[in-house]
Design a protein around this motif. Structure first.
Motif, short mmCIF file in Angstrom:
data_model
loop_
_atom_site.label_atom_id
_atom_site.label_comp_id
_atom_site.label_asym_id
_atom_site.label_seq_id
_atom_site.Cartn_x
_atom_site.Cartn_y
_atom_site.Cartn_z
N TYR A 74 0.81 -1.22 0.00
CA TYR A 74 0.00 0.00 0.00
C TYR A 74 0.85 1.27 0.00
O TYR A 74 0.58 2.20 -0.75
CB TYR A 74 -0.95 -0.01 1.20
N GLU A 75 1.85 1.35 0.83
CA GLU A 75 2.67 2.56 0.93
C GLU A 75 3.47 2.82 -0.35
O GLU A 75 3.83 3.95 -0.64
CB GLU A 75 3.61 2.49 2.13
N GLN A 76 3.76 1.79 -1.13
CA GLN A 76 4.53 1.93 -2.37
C GLN A 76 3.66 1.86 -3.62
O GLN A 76 4.19 1.81 -4.72
CB GLN A 76 5.58 0.83 -2.46
N ARG A 77 2.34 1.88 -3.48
CA ARG A 77 1.45 1.72 -4.63
C ARG A 77 1.66 2.86 -5.63
O ARG A 77 2.14 3.92 -5.29
CB ARG A 77 0.00 1.62 -4.18
N SER A 78 1.26 2.61 -6.85
CA SER A 78 1.50 3.56 -7.95
C SER A 78 0.54 4.74 -7.88
O SER A 78 -0.49 4.70 -7.21
CB SER A 78 1.34 2.85 -9.29
N SER A 79 0.87 5.76 -8.66
CA SER A 79 0.01 6.95 -8.74
C SER A 79 -1.35 6.59 -9.33
O SER A 79 -2.37 7.16 -8.94
CB SER A 79 0.68 8.04 -9.57
N SER A 80 -1.38 5.63 -10.26
CA SER A 80 -2.66 5.25 -10.85
C SER A 80 -3.57 4.58 -9.81
O SER A 80 -4.79 4.72 -9.87
CB SER A 80 -2.48 4.37 -12.08
N CYS A 81 -2.99 3.88 -8.86
CA CYS A 81 -3.79 3.31 -7.77
C CYS A 81 -4.36 4.41 -6.89
O CYS A 81 -5.50 4.34 -6.45
CB CYS A 81 -2.94 2.38 -6.91
N LYS A 82 -3.55 5.42 -6.64
CA LYS A 82 -3.97 6.53 -5.77
C LYS A 82 -5.07 7.38 -6.42
O LYS A 82 -5.83 8.04 -5.72
CB LYS A 82 -2.78 7.41 -5.43
#
Length: 121
Positions: A74-82
């Motif tokens: 979760y902490e390293q997820r991509s910008s598209s996930c965010k």
């Protein structure tokens, strides 16, 4: 504040977006992620493994869609996930594809006649 809590709870019990969309991003974003979870799409773009197939599901998604899920990075997820937010058009599209009911925002009325009564806590 209450809407934020409901949205967060909805995401941790849903996961539909992680098993519906191809999670692609600029290749440099993948450099901060473990190599075994990133797949090259082109010289410029990468994606999360598992999301570039006919029935996508991110390899970092743990749990059962619509029940209880979590992103194991979760902490390293991509910008598209965010970018996907609970209740937005992308969320609703993914939820519909998995047979889940849409999320809607509701206003919870505040009581107007309880000023003179003790509160039960």
């Amino acid at each position: 504040m209450l809407s934020q809590v409901i949205a967060q709870d909805a995401c941790t019990s849903c996961g539909a977006c992680c098993a519906f969309f191809r999670v692609s991003f600029y290749w440099a974003e993948g450099e901060i992620m473990p190599n075994d979870v990133v797949e090259d799409l082109s010289p410029v773009y990468s994606c999360m493994k598992g999301t570039n197939q006919k029935n996508p599901r991110c390899v970092m998604l743990s749990g059962e869609i619509g029940q209880q899920v979590s992103c194991t990075m979760y902490e390293q997820r991509s910008s598209s996930c965010k970018e996907v937010q609970a209740g937005d058009s992308q969320c609703l599209k993914a939820r519909s594809a998995h047979g889940l009911i849409p999320l809607i925002e509701i206003d919870i009325p505040h009581p107007v006649n309880d000023e003179d009564y003790d509160q039960v806590v």
